[in-house]
Enzyme design. Sequence first.
Site, PDB file in Angstrom:
ATOM      1  N   GLU A  56       0.823  -1.208   0.000  1.00  0.00           N
ATOM      2  CA  GLU A  56       0.000   0.000   0.000  1.00  0.00           C
ATOM      3  C   GLU A  56       0.860   1.263   0.000  1.00  0.00           C
ATOM      4  O   GLU A  56       0.544   2.257  -0.665  1.00  0.00           O
ATOM      5  CB  GLU A  56      -0.928   0.023   1.218  1.00  0.00           C
ATOM      6  N   CYS A  88       0.001   0.432   7.578  1.00  0.00           N
ATOM      7  CA  CYS A  88      -0.482   0.764   6.242  1.00  0.00           C
ATOM      8  C   CYS A  88      -1.884   1.364   6.303  1.00  0.00           C
ATOM      9  O   CYS A  88      -2.229   2.236   5.490  1.00  0.00           O
ATOM     10  CB  CYS A  88      -0.495  -0.472   5.363  1.00  0.00           C
ATOM     11  N   LEU A 208      21.563 -28.549  -0.747  1.00  0.00           N
ATOM     12  CA  LEU A 208      20.202 -28.100  -0.464  1.00  0.00           C
ATOM     13  C   LEU A 208      20.063 -26.580  -0.509  1.00  0.00           C
ATOM     14  O   LEU A 208      19.304 -25.984   0.259  1.00  0.00           O
ATOM     15  CB  LEU A 208      19.729 -28.642   0.893  1.00  0.00           C
ATOM     16  N   LEU A 306      11.492 -40.587   5.904  1.00  0.00           N
ATOM     17  CA  LEU A 306      10.878 -39.332   6.336  1.00  0.00           C
ATOM     18  C   LEU A 306       9.650 -39.016   5.495  1.00  0.00           C
ATOM     19  O   LEU A 306       8.621 -38.584   6.028  1.00  0.00           O
ATOM     20  CB  LEU A 306      11.878 -38.184   6.252  1.00  0.00           C
TER      21      LEU A 306
END
Length: 374
Positions: A56, A88, A208, A306
Site C-alpha cells: 500500500e 499501512c 540443499l 521421512l
Amino acid sequence: MSFTELDHHYMARAIELASKGRFTTAPNPNVGSVIVRDGEIIGEGYHRQAGGPHAEVLALRQAGHLASGATCYVTLEPCSHYGRTGPCALALVNAGVKKVIVAMLDPNPLVAGKGIQLLKDAGIDVQIGLLEDKARALNPGFLSRMERKKPYIRLKLATSLDGRIALSNGKSQWISSAESRSDVQLMRAQAHAILSTATTVLSDNARLTVRSEGLSIPSLDDGSVRQPIRVILDRCLKLTGQELLFSQNGPIVLVHDKQFKPAFEHPQLRFIALDADESGLNLNDLLSLLAEEHINDLWVEAGAVLAGALWQAGLVDELIVYQAPVLLGDKAKAMLQLPDYSELTEAQHFVWTSVETLGPDLKLTARLKPCLPE
C-alpha cells in the site's frame, strides 16, 4: 457484497503484483495493491522484502496527491501495528483514500480486523472478500502458520514411472531431467525452509541450496538470492561439519535427539534438541516449533523413511512428483515407506491439482483428501 467487473479487474492486477514477491517476502506474506482514480490506475506496488515498504505504501508513493479521494485495492487487510514499518491502514487514512476494497482479512492476531476498523473509524468505505480464494492461494504458508500453527508442507519426490526413487544400490542421479531439476530450484527459491535428513545429506553430499544460474529468480535488496533455511533431521548427530552442506551460505538447523550433545560449531548453524522414541523425532513438535520461529513453508527433500512418516501422519499438504519416463523395476527403492495395508480404505487418498510437462518428465501436484467410503 456486490463487486463490479472493474473491481475484479483491479483486484486481479493486485494479485498479479503480489505474486512477484514470492521469492523474497518470507516470513511476511505476499501482498499487492492498486490505487484507482476516475477509472485509471494511478499507483501500484507489491511487498518485496521483510523490513521494506508494504504494498500500500509503494502504491501511495506512486499515486502521490492523487490518492486523495481514490479507491485502493489490496490483497490482504492493511496492517494496523508498528513493526519495522508503520501501519499501512494509517497511511491510507492520511492519504485521504475514499474507499478500500480488501480481498481477505489478515489472520495475524496483530492485525485481525484492527486494520479494517481503523479505516472505518476514519470514515473510509471498506469492502471485503473480492477474489478471496485467489488471495488465499498467494500465501498458503503464512496462512498455515497463522491458522494451524504449523508450516505448509510440500513433499517433493523424483521418481521413475513405476514409483521408484533409486536403484537397489542407492544410485539415483539423475532420474529426473535437467528441466525438472531447474524447476526444483525455482520451488526451493520460493520455500522459506527445506527439510531433509542427515542420511540424505551424506548419501547425496547434498547442499540443499538455491542454485540460480540461468534462472529468473528475483534477488534481495543486497543483490543476493534468498537462501531457504536448511532444517536437517540428524537424530544421532552423524554430521561432522565437514560436509558440503556447511560450505554454502545460508542458515542451517540440525534437529537431534536430546540424548545427544553437539560436538562442533559453525557460524551459520544452530541446534534444536527434541524428544524421540523408537519411531524417531517428534515431527509434530518440530513443526510447532518451526511455526513459532515464523517459518511459513517447508519444502521436503528426503528419502522414503521421512517422506513416509510425514505422509502417514497426515502432515503433507502438497505432494509434488517429478516423474521420469523410465522403469527401474521392483527391486529399486520405493518413494515412500508406508505400512502394509490390508484394505484400500486404510490408505490416504489424494486429488491431482495440476499436471505439467517438463522436458521428458511430468510434474504431478496433488493434495490429500479424506479416505474414500467403503
